[in-house]
Design a protein around this motif. Sequence first.
Motif, mmCIF file in Angstrom:
data_model
loop_
_atom_site.group_PDB
_atom_site.id
_atom_site.type_symbol
_atom_site.label_atom_id
_atom_site.label_comp_id
_atom_site.label_asym_id
_atom_site.label_seq_id
_atom_site.Cartn_x
_atom_site.Cartn_y
_atom_site.Cartn_z
ATOM 1 N N LEU A 1 0.845 -1.195 0.000
ATOM 2 C CA LEU A 1 0.000 0.000 0.000
ATOM 3 C C LEU A 1 0.881 1.247 0.000
ATOM 4 N N PHE A 2 0.440 2.274 -0.741
ATOM 5 C CA PHE A 2 1.209 3.515 -0.820
ATOM 6 C C PHE A 2 0.292 4.704 -0.549
ATOM 7 N N ARG A 3 0.858 5.675 0.171
ATOM 8 C CA ARG A 3 0.122 6.907 0.469
ATOM 9 C C ARG A 3 -0.232 7.619 -0.838
ATOM 10 N N ARG A 4 -1.354 8.306 -0.826
ATOM 11 C CA ARG A 4 -1.839 8.987 -2.026
ATOM 12 C C ARG A 4 -1.163 10.361 -2.146
ATOM 13 N N THR A 5 0.140 10.344 -2.486
ATOM 14 C CA THR A 5 0.906 11.574 -2.630
ATOM 15 C C THR A 5 2.076 11.346 -3.589
ATOM 16 N N PHE A 6 2.468 12.407 -4.308
ATOM 17 C CA PHE A 6 3.617 12.281 -5.217
ATOM 18 C C PHE A 6 4.871 11.865 -4.454
ATOM 19 N N GLU B 1 15.725 -4.703 -18.194
ATOM 20 C CA GLU B 1 15.537 -3.910 -19.410
ATOM 21 C C GLU B 1 14.137 -3.286 -19.476
ATOM 22 N N ILE B 2 13.170 -3.948 -18.830
ATOM 23 C CA ILE B 2 11.813 -3.401 -18.875
ATOM 24 C C ILE B 2 11.457 -2.615 -17.612
ATOM 25 N N LEU B 3 12.394 -2.527 -16.653
ATOM 26 C CA LEU B 3 12.087 -1.856 -15.376
ATOM 27 C C LEU B 3 11.714 -0.393 -15.585
ATOM 28 N N ILE B 4 12.439 0.303 -16.455
ATOM 29 C CA ILE B 4 12.185 1.738 -16.606
ATOM 30 C C ILE B 4 10.802 1.986 -17.219
ATOM 31 N N THR B 5 10.389 1.085 -18.116
ATOM 32 C CA THR B 5 9.052 1.215 -18.699
ATOM 33 C C THR B 5 7.980 0.903 -17.659
ATOM 34 N N VAL B 6 8.219 -0.118 -16.848
ATOM 35 C CA VAL B 6 7.265 -0.452 -15.787
ATOM 36 C C VAL B 6 7.138 0.717 -14.813
ATOM 37 N N ASP B 7 8.277 1.308 -14.429
ATOM 38 C CA ASP B 7 8.235 2.471 -13.536
ATOM 39 C C ASP B 7 7.452 3.618 -14.167
ATOM 40 N N PHE B 8 7.672 3.830 -15.458
ATOM 41 C CA PHE B 8 6.975 4.906 -16.160
ATOM 42 C C PHE B 8 5.458 4.706 -16.096
ATOM 43 N N VAL B 9 5.015 3.513 -16.424
ATOM 44 C CA VAL B 9 3.571 3.245 -16.464
ATOM 45 C C VAL B 9 2.974 3.328 -15.058
ATOM 46 N N VAL B 10 3.681 2.771 -14.076
ATOM 47 C CA VAL B 10 3.196 2.843 -12.698
ATOM 48 C C VAL B 10 3.099 4.304 -12.257
ATOM 49 N N GLU B 11 4.114 5.100 -12.568
ATOM 50 C CA GLU B 11 4.056 6.517 -12.164
ATOM 51 C C GLU B 11 2.861 7.228 -12.793
ATOM 52 N N GLU B 12 2.656 7.010 -14.088
ATOM 53 C CA GLU B 12 1.550 7.699 -14.770
ATOM 54 C C GLU B 12 0.202 7.325 -14.154
ATOM 55 N N LEU B 13 0.011 6.037 -13.896
ATOM 56 C CA LEU B 13 -1.269 5.591 -13.340
ATOM 57 C C LEU B 13 -1.424 6.057 -11.890
ATOM 58 N N PHE B 14 -0.345 5.957 -11.119
ATOM 59 C CA PHE B 14 -0.402 6.347 -9.706
ATOM 60 C C PHE B 14 -0.656 7.850 -9.565
ATOM 61 N N THR B 15 0.063 8.671 -10.342
ATOM 62 C CA THR B 15 -0.106 10.124 -10.208
ATOM 63 C C THR B 15 -1.502 10.553 -10.683
ATOM 64 N N ASN B 16 -2.063 9.824 -11.637
ATOM 65 C CA ASN B 16 -3.460 10.089 -12.013
ATOM 66 C C ASN B 16 -4.378 9.848 -10.822
ATOM 67 N N MET B 17 -4.109 8.767 -10.093
ATOM 68 C CA MET B 17 -4.931 8.449 -8.919
ATOM 69 C C MET B 17 -4.765 9.512 -7.844
ATOM 70 N N VAL B 18 -3.563 10.047 -7.709
ATOM 71 C CA VAL B 18 -3.331 11.117 -6.732
ATOM 72 C C VAL B 18 -4.090 12.383 -7.147
ATOM 73 N N LYS B 19 -3.959 12.732 -8.438
ATOM 74 C CA LYS B 19 -4.552 13.993 -8.926
ATOM 75 C C LYS B 19 -6.074 13.961 -8.927
ATOM 76 N N TYR B 20 -6.620 12.813 -9.339
ATOM 77 C CA TYR B 20 -8.069 12.758 -9.526
ATOM 78 C C TYR B 20 -8.783 12.017 -8.404
ATOM 79 N N GLY B 21 -8.012 11.651 -7.384
ATOM 80 C CA GLY B 21 -8.615 10.943 -6.265
ATOM 81 C C GLY B 21 -8.854 11.849 -5.072
ATOM 82 N N ALA B 22 -8.956 13.154 -5.335
ATOM 83 C CA ALA B 22 -9.123 14.120 -4.243
ATOM 84 C C ALA B 22 -10.385 13.844 -3.432
#
Lengths: 97, 147
Positions: free
Chosen positions: B6-11, B33-54
Amino acid sequence: MLAIEQGAQGVVVVKGRLDAAQCPAAQSFLDKAQGTVSLDCSGLEYISSAGLGVLLKTQKRLLAAGGKLRLTGVNRHLQDIFQYSGFDQILEIEPAR
Amino acid sequence: MSESRLFRRTFDALPEIFGFTETFFARQGVDREILITVDFVVEELFTNMVKYGAAADPGSEVRIEIEAVEGGVEVLLADSGVEPFDVTGVPDADTGAPIEERRPGGLGLHLIRRLVDSWDYEYVVERRESRIRFKKTLAGKAAQDGP
């Protein structure tokens, strides 16, 4: 983490990861840049869409004042992100050797 | 084999999240080799949840689960106490627009679509939970073009 600092001959050196948590620091630094700014990205491992927003805002401001942003040493991950987002059409990009 | 946290809802949770993915890759022997892409996708989805989960339930957290699959990983991000929003249905951004017409934002989901092998969205009504799952492998179609 991200490090951004003034390097030699006016080059701005950026290293690390430009993710959403690091964008405020990067934006704050780049907001002070003027003219044609060369951004050495050879140590920049990662950029997310939030980081693209920082580059876009900086490029628009510099272009409006007659300058521009030039990126050098761009790795494969960054090149792909720039290509898929169309940023390769609005930024001058020199790939890593 | 999967791991979940579980992660706190913050950047500010991003460094912890990247530590979680990196440790999982090392522990499970997944190709970095795929770690950076996985991190990218996780960041995009997570930050969307932070921004729109107010409007999400106070104190609620985002659960991230990673599972090793042949040649890569499957990742689930689950956001409870929210209204449904299918991110997979969001149209592509206009990446051909001139710079004068460009605005920050709107690129994350556009980029995810090009980087993952597959992704899907599910909403669990009883828990008011949005669940986004994606798969990324070395052999996937995006790996031929992506990082």
